[in-house]
Design an enzyme around this catalytic site. Sequence first.
Site, short mmCIF file in Angstrom:
data_model
loop_
_atom_site.label_atom_id
_atom_site.label_comp_id
_atom_site.label_asym_id
_atom_site.label_seq_id
_atom_site.Cartn_x
_atom_site.Cartn_y
_atom_site.Cartn_z
CG HIS A 95 20.73 -37.71 -66.52
ND1 HIS A 95 21.11 -36.71 -67.22
CD2 HIS A 95 21.06 -38.68 -67.03
CE1 HIS A 95 21.69 -37.14 -68.32
NE2 HIS A 95 21.78 -38.49 -68.11
CB SER A 97 22.58 -38.84 -71.34
OG SER A 97 23.56 -38.67 -70.40
CG ASP A 108 20.65 -34.04 -65.71
OD1 ASP A 108 21.63 -34.58 -65.10
OD2 ASP A 108 20.24 -34.15 -66.95
#
Length: 275
Positions: free
Chosen positions: A252, A106, A222
């Site tokens: 995610h 991320s 995601d």
Amino acid sequence: MQTSTASITGRHGNTIVYDVHRPDIEPVGVVVVAHGLGEHAGRYHHVARAITDRGYTAVIPDHAGHGRSTGKRLGVTDFGDFVADLHSVIGVAASECRPRFLIGHSMGGAIALSYALDHPDMLDGLILSGPAIVPGADLPAPLVKIAPILGKLVPWLPSAALSASAVSRDPDVVAAYESDPLVWHGKIPAGLGGALIGAMATFPGRLPTLTMPALVLHGGADVLANPEGSRIVERHAGSSDLTVTILPGLYHEIFNEPERDEVISTVTDWIVAHS
């Protein structure tokens, strides 16, 4: 697996705490993990276990303003601070061990990509998990456009919050995330949001200089980090050894999805193959 905790002084005097997970044999390499926005190293113990099971040492820091590290919570307004702190951790905890790989998830994916572009000689391979290279679908377009400006003018202005339900399809993971006292559950300050979006804007122009082996994995469902970001890496990276895979239906946190064992095995198999 043997685990210890240490710290270094970060770019602006913050104490950056990191965990070192060592295998029970002489390590064959080292893997550094950069966690995502608002979370901390403790959420990657199962990833560290898989890494050490393959004979590698895993080093996982808490970014400034995250987890056990000091600094105002999510208070970084210069994305380069994260990269500089990561460089210091690698310099202390992983400098003498090769091969050396970096995993970034991320926002940690954006940090890891920035680091790989800035310090290519320090790494033998890069792994990105749901990298934040394009703003997520959960962020309104007007907010994305003005985020860098707001970040400079009013850095502590609350902007948007991450949706816990979008983290994983596993309800136990979501519940643990929501109850974790080291996870940031509030809105993202404009300063950090603007810094991240500003870093995202630089990647298309910089990616052709990424020539090291790289593996990019992204959940197809995601909404927190747009899968298009991984496709941008696929289109623009200069590496001749690049694998980009969009995993249909996964949310995610691909390391915390029901398919986590298969995903983590894909990563560790890739690391072994590139050692």
